[in-house]
Scaffold this motif. Sequence first.
Motif, mmCIF file in Angstrom:
data_model
loop_
_atom_site.group_PDB
_atom_site.id
_atom_site.type_symbol
_atom_site.label_atom_id
_atom_site.label_comp_id
_atom_site.label_asym_id
_atom_site.label_seq_id
_atom_site.Cartn_x
_atom_site.Cartn_y
_atom_site.Cartn_z
ATOM 1 N N UNK B 18 0.831 -1.206 0.000
ATOM 2 C CA UNK B 18 0.000 0.000 0.000
ATOM 3 C C UNK B 18 0.867 1.259 0.000
ATOM 4 N N UNK B 19 1.939 1.255 0.816
ATOM 5 C CA UNK B 19 2.823 2.434 0.856
ATOM 6 C C UNK B 19 3.527 2.635 -0.484
ATOM 7 N N UNK B 20 3.920 1.516 -1.126
ATOM 8 C CA UNK B 20 4.551 1.638 -2.432
ATOM 9 C C UNK B 20 3.596 2.231 -3.452
ATOM 10 N N UNK B 21 2.318 1.810 -3.377
ATOM 11 C CA UNK B 21 1.336 2.347 -4.318
ATOM 12 C C UNK B 21 1.144 3.841 -4.070
ATOM 13 N N UNK B 22 1.188 4.243 -2.779
ATOM 14 C CA UNK B 22 1.097 5.678 -2.457
ATOM 15 C C UNK B 22 2.209 6.443 -3.169
ATOM 16 N N UNK B 23 3.446 5.927 -3.089
ATOM 17 C CA UNK B 23 4.569 6.616 -3.732
ATOM 18 C C UNK B 23 4.426 6.571 -5.250
ATOM 19 N N UNK B 24 3.882 5.478 -5.755
ATOM 20 C CA UNK B 24 3.688 5.357 -7.210
ATOM 21 C C UNK B 24 2.697 6.398 -7.717
ATOM 22 N N UNK B 25 1.635 6.645 -6.932
ATOM 23 C CA UNK B 25 0.627 7.614 -7.369
ATOM 24 C C UNK B 25 1.138 9.029 -7.172
#
Lengths: 164, 89, 110
Positions: B18-25
């Motif tokens: 989830x944190x990686x997706x936050x950084x991706x967005x």
Amino acid sequence: MIKGRFGLPMPILSLALFLVWQALNDGVTGGSVVMGLLLAWLLPLATRNFWPDRPGIKHPLRFSFYVVRVVFDIIVASAEVALIVMIPGRQPKTAFVSFPLELEHPLAISTLASTISLTPGTVSADISDDNTLLLIHVLDLDDEAKLIETIKRRYERPLREIFS
Amino acid sequence: MIAIALKITIVMVSLAVALNVYRLVKGPDAPDRILALDSLSINAIALILLLGISINSRLYIESALLIAVMGFIGTVALAKYLKRGSVIE
Amino acid sequence: MNPILEAVIAVLMVSGGAFTLAGAIGLARLQDFYSRLHAPTKATTVGVGSITLSSMIYFMATTGALALNEGLIMVFLFLTAPISANMLAKAAMHLRVQQAENTKGQAWDQ
């Protein structure tokens, strides 16, 4: 080492290919050993012309000691990075540091760069065109001279002996 | 004991995803997004291995190996594209 | 299964998950790209390596046969993590990605 047209031009590569084939087969069986020996013999012969210069590891035993030490350091360094990251509200003091290289062999330099990236809170970012300076990014810098000293003592000197 | 550890670990790795997706967005730059994608592929390897332990089967290990290879090649290709403007010169 | 072995597997698994989570937290909260690069290359690699090791021990203990695929994954991850970090750092310096105000020193791109 066996020389000649059908010998083993690169024994270390052959050994690595054999071991990787066993690992890919998920276990050592008769079939995988035969196929592994065949691949370890034929692939270096077929790709012999694509290898520009032979990497010269002079002391394989010392290199394995070096690998063991680096693995231990990687675990310690990751724990440090994890701790720095976990402290809430604190942004670390980052810095770019130029590291003067004493190594000359390209394989030795890339081994040192990979070691720096994996170990003491640093990432190697770039190398100058004349192969004398390595740009490294430090996550949490205390003392620049001390960091360079540590890398020189712990990683560069052993590598210079191994790849001499 | 392994069953409890498995649950805890799956929760932690999912939070990491989830944190990686936050950084991706969020970005803000292209290298940030590529870095997030690279970490996502490594986390996918971890999740596949945990799945293998939880259903007690080695069927999916090879897909983890393939994701490791393809994730690395994808990261290098994207980074090279950003630097040079083309992947193969 | 042997309880000591079970404890070893559980500890390796949970610590691997913790390292992976720490890497992701670092990726999410650090201030600029260059410091964000540190968390995934170190913490996530070690975390997934530890989970791989626990899977290896688990299958070796339950099936009694050698489980070597995980070893290959682990070696591959440790070999490729510094290379992709280096490529990304080079790309970021080429694009002149903003570095944090308090960074000592300068990135050079050539």
